[in-house]
Enzyme design. Structure first.
Site, PDB file in Angstrom:
ATOM      1  CG  ASP A   1      -0.090   0.285   1.843  1.00  0.00           C
ATOM      2  OD1 ASP A   1       0.141   0.529   3.039  1.00  0.00           O
ATOM      3  OD2 ASP A   1       0.372  -0.706   1.249  1.00  0.00           O
TER       4      ASP A   1
ATOM      5  CE  LYS B   1       8.087  -2.046   9.189  1.00  0.00           C
ATOM      6  NZ  LYS B   1       8.997  -3.122   8.726  1.00  0.00           N
TER       7      LYS B   1
END
Length: 214
Positions: free
Chosen positions: A119, A123
């Protein structure tokens, strides 16, 4: 990251003979538990298991442990194993958070760590959650044997660039890297593709790979 919960997944993982239950009890005695002295290689975030199942079948002289945090994802790997007439005896699964690895493996118990299409946590405030961040590298260093290393593949160039900076900053050495694995003759030798790798390659996305050691 939110995943759709699959009914019965928790129970299936808890009752599967392929899953190791209460793994903290094996810390420091993994070779006794596995009944051999073969090297231990782990994949963190194994998804549906295609990569590590193929590796285990190809290398019976190595112990493989696939790690997946979510039971709904791990369930797919269990279903694949159950369909195999001759499932690899050298492959086991753990349903844990990678943050707990140092509670499960003792110093030097793991010889290699695979990180495949992790993943990206795009951000900035989530950077510490990336599996190539300094906080995770510190955990890996605690469990890797001398000469051990990590192998990381991704199609996410931003995550790869982050990793190329983060890994040396954490005191690790990048032994090799490529921005286009499938066109790199040396690094692509013996490569086993994951489900995501097959998908992204078909779309024309170049696959990045690096190998790093503490």
């Amino acid at each position: 990251m939110r995943l759709r919960n699959i009914k019965g997944a928790d129970e299936a993982v808890a009752n599967s003979p392929f899953c190791i239950q209460s793994p903290t009890f094996q810390k420091g005695i993994w070779h006794t538990y596995l009944h051999n002295q073969h090297p231990i290689h782990i994949e963190i975030g194994m998804g549906k298991g295609q990569f590590i199942m193929a590796l285990a079948a190809r290398h019976p002289e190595i112990n493989y442990i696939g790690i997946e945090r979510y039971t709904s994802v791990l369930l797919r790997a269990l279903q694949k194993m159950e369909k195999e007439e001759n499932s690899p005896a050298n492959l086991h699964f753990l349903c844990i958070d990678a943050k707990t690895l140092a509670d499960i493996f003792d110093k030097g118990e793991v010889d290699r760590i695979y990180l495949n299409f992790s993943d990206p946590w795009p951000k900035d405030r989530h950077a510490k959650r990336r599996l190539t961040s300094g906080s995770f590298l510190e955990i890996y260093q605690q469990i890797l044997a001398p000469g051990g290393h990590i192998e990381f593949k991704t199609d996410n160039r931003k995550l790869f660039d982050f990793s190329l900076e983060e890994i040396p900053a954490a005191g690790w050495h990048i032994d090799a890297h490529t921005f286009d694995l499938h066109r790199d003759t040396d690094m692509n030798t013996g490569n086993i593709m994951t489900e995501y790798e097959e998908k992204f390659s078909t779309l024309g996305n170049p696959i990045c790979k690096l190998i790093a050691s503490p």
